[in-house]
Design an enzyme around this catalytic site. Structure first.
Site, PDB file in Angstrom:
ATOM      1  N   LYS A   1       0.842  -1.209   0.000  1.00 33.11           N
ATOM      2  CA  LYS A   1       0.000   0.000   0.000  1.00 33.11           C
ATOM      3  C   LYS A   1       0.879   1.262   0.000  1.00 33.11           C
ATOM      4  O   LYS A   1       0.645   2.191  -0.771  1.00 33.11           O
ATOM      5  CB  LYS A   1      -0.949  -0.015   1.216  1.00 33.11           C
ATOM      6  CG  LYS A   1      -1.961  -1.170   1.150  1.00 33.11           C
ATOM      7  CD  LYS A   1      -2.943  -1.144   2.296  1.00 33.11           C
ATOM      8  CE  LYS A   1      -2.408  -1.686   3.596  1.00 33.11           C
ATOM      9  NZ  LYS A   1      -2.094  -3.129   3.584  1.00 33.11           N
ATOM     10  N   THR A   2       1.888   1.266   0.853  1.00 33.30           N
ATOM     11  CA  THR A   2       2.773   2.433   0.912  1.00 33.30           C
ATOM     12  C   THR A   2       3.587   2.558  -0.372  1.00 33.30           C
ATOM     13  O   THR A   2       3.807   3.660  -0.887  1.00 33.30           O
ATOM     14  CB  THR A   2       3.736   2.322   2.107  1.00 33.30           C
ATOM     15  OG1 THR A   2       2.992   1.928   3.240  1.00 33.30           O
ATOM     16  CG2 THR A   2       4.431   3.631   2.380  1.00 33.30           C
TER      17      THR A   2
ATOM     18  N   ASP B   1      -1.311   6.025   7.177  1.00 34.63           N
ATOM     19  CA  ASP B   1      -1.391   4.571   7.340  1.00 34.63           C
ATOM     20  C   ASP B   1      -2.355   4.242   8.486  1.00 34.63           C
ATOM     21  O   ASP B   1      -2.575   5.081   9.359  1.00 34.63           O
ATOM     22  CB  ASP B   1       0.019   4.043   7.653  1.00 34.63           C
ATOM     23  CG  ASP B   1       0.162   2.585   7.268  1.00 34.63           C
ATOM     24  OD1 ASP B   1      -0.787   2.014   6.702  1.00 34.63           O
ATOM     25  OD2 ASP B   1       1.230   2.007   7.535  1.00 34.63           O
TER      26      ASP B   1
ATOM     27  N   THR C   1      -5.835  -1.954   6.849  1.00 40.07           N
ATOM     28  CA  THR C   1      -6.040  -3.398   6.757  1.00 40.07           C
ATOM     29  C   THR C   1      -7.499  -3.732   7.085  1.00 40.07           C
ATOM     30  O   THR C   1      -7.905  -4.880   6.955  1.00 40.07           O
ATOM     31  CB  THR C   1      -5.125  -4.123   7.769  1.00 40.07           C
ATOM     32  OG1 THR C   1      -5.273  -3.484   9.038  1.00 40.07           O
ATOM     33  CG2 THR C   1      -3.667  -4.066   7.335  1.00 40.07           C
TER      34      THR C   1
ATOM     35  N   ARG D   1       6.428  -8.486   0.830  1.00 42.17           N
ATOM     36  CA  ARG D   1       7.288  -8.194   1.983  1.00 42.17           C
ATOM     37  C   ARG D   1       7.835  -9.494   2.571  1.00 42.17           C
ATOM     38  O   ARG D   1       8.990  -9.581   2.983  1.00 42.17           O
ATOM     39  CB  ARG D   1       6.493  -7.424   3.052  1.00 42.17           C
ATOM     40  CG  ARG D   1       7.367  -6.974   4.217  1.00 42.17           C
ATOM     41  CD  ARG D   1       6.536  -6.393   5.335  1.00 42.17           C
ATOM     42  NE  ARG D   1       5.914  -5.161   4.950  1.00 42.17           N
ATOM     43  CZ  ARG D   1       4.889  -4.603   5.621  1.00 42.17           C
ATOM     44  NH1 ARG D   1       4.381  -5.209   6.670  1.00 42.17           N
ATOM     45  NH2 ARG D   1       4.373  -3.475   5.217  1.00 42.17           N
TER      46      ARG D   1
END
Ligand code: ADE
Length: 385
Positions: free
Chosen positions: A114-115, A159, A208, A267
């Site tokens: 997302k980032t 975030d 999330t 990740r």
């Protein structure tokens, strides 16, 4: 490629300047950036700005090696094809009108980028990205500090936006809708509201838990986009790319072995890659093949589907203590000693995705596929069957 309108068909240009990215603790503008802004006006949205290389967006760690693995532009970004297409259209349209992007919300499990997507958006638009996280925006002053530092077209990335305190959320409404910051001066009967005009900016929220957002906040985002888990093939490409960037030889079979165990999450793929790289360096000649990857990941307790010790503990507890379910989230947390939010946001999405868990009105249930994978007989007297 159609996805990046202004650079259609371009090959990734590594020499292209990077945009600055503020972290959660600093929204202060550097003097060179301020100077650039005051002279660039609206065109800044269309023009990349010269800048130093050290300001790459950082999502979850401060480690420079993690940052260097992140794709910079959308064309470097592997996977999330539909999302890139939607964003490509939004970027083209905004650039053609010399306008900032509409406010955007990205949701999905952790680690899906997302980032990184937001940083790529800032890169494509040629604007600065200011990063913060909802829990850091405790009081009115915190969000006001970010808002007053925004310049035309800048992206403010928040975030965990589902965790915004009410006071902050309410300050965001006029800021998002009318580009206005309402500040209350004084207290009680003498309190007055003063409004400050803000430049047009883009708020990008990441969460999330999209279901935990209030409707008024959710409705103020022009685009709400889900990031999905990655296919194994996409993760293979990410692992091969990481191998090239970290100058570690990895063959396709080795990359497949890592990708299969990465829970659909880049990740995790990059994290496992680094553990396998250590193993290959110490136990072999440094190169990664299928055998080295599988042996290393078994040693690190990551099974062929990417389940780790906690996933197995959760599933075994449900099977052995609750006949496979239904089990409520709080009971799962109490019985395993894990935090219920972590179970819901980190562990459960992948177990649902691979069909090992199902959610029912009465709680979570384990499926036959999970029983088989963990070596249980499938004809156990589970409540479900
Ligand atoms: N590294 C982490 N995520 C990535 C992605 N989606 N594409 C390319 N490299 C990545």
């Amino acid at each position: 490629m159609a996805i990046i309108s202004s650079q259609s068909g371009k090959t990734p240009d590594r020499s292209r300047p990077q945009r600055r990215t503020d972290d959660a603790n600093s929204s202060a503008d550097s003097s060179d950036a301020s100077a650039r802004r005051s002279s660039s006006g609206n065109n800044r949205l269309l023009r990349p700005q010269a800048n130093s290389n050290e300001d790459l967006a950082v999502e979850d760690t401060g480690s420079p090696s993690d940052a260097s693995l992140r794709p910079q532009s959308l064309s470097d970004y592997i996977g999330q094809r539909e999302l890139k297409e939607v964003l490509g259209i939004a970027i083209s349209a905004a650039q053609a009108r010399s306008e900032p992007l509409d406010h955007l919300m990205f949701y999905g499990p952790p680690g899906l980028g997302k980032t990184t997507v937001c940083a790529a958006l800032a890169y494509e638009m040629g604007v600065k990205m200011h990063m913060t996280s909802a829990p850091a925006l405790e009081g009115a002053k915190d969000i006001a500090g970010y808002l007053v530092n925004l310049k035309l077209g800048d992206i403010l990335f928040i975030d965990e936006i589902h965790r915004l305190p009410k006071v902050t959320e309410e300050m965001l409404y006029p800021a998002m809708e009318d580009y206005r910051l309402d500040i209350t001066v004084g207290k009680g009967r003498s309190a007055r509201v003063t409004s400050l005009k803000l430049p047009r900016f883009t708020l990008v929220g990441a969460t999330t838990k999209v279901g935990a957002l209030t409707a008024p906040l959710r409705d103020r985002f022009g685009l709400v986009q889900r990031l999905r888990f990655y296919e194994t093939e996409e993760l293979v490409d990410i692992v091969l790319r990481t191998g090239r960037l970290l100058e570690t030889p990895v063959d396709r079979q080795g990359a497949i072995e890592i990708a299969r165990r990465s829970r659909g999450t880049p990740r995790i793929a990059n994290r496992l890659f680094k553990r396998v790289r250590d193993y290959a360096q110490v136990k072999s000649n440094g190169a990664i093949d299928a055998n080295i990857a599988a042996t290393a990941l078994e040693l690190f307790n990551v099974d062929p589907l990417g389940l780790d010790w906690t996933d197995r503990k959760l599933l075994k507890m449900m099977i052995e203590n609750f006949d496979g379910g239904p089990v409520g989230l709080d009971t799962m947390a109490a019985a395993t000693g894990e935090d219920s939010q972590t179970i819901e946001e980190v562990y459960e999405p992948y177990l649902l995705q691979i069909g090992f868990l199902q959610r029912t009105a009465r709680g979570r249930v384990v499926t036959a596929a999970a029983l088989q994978h963990l070596g249980y007989e499938v004809n156990l007297p589970l409540n479900l069957w």
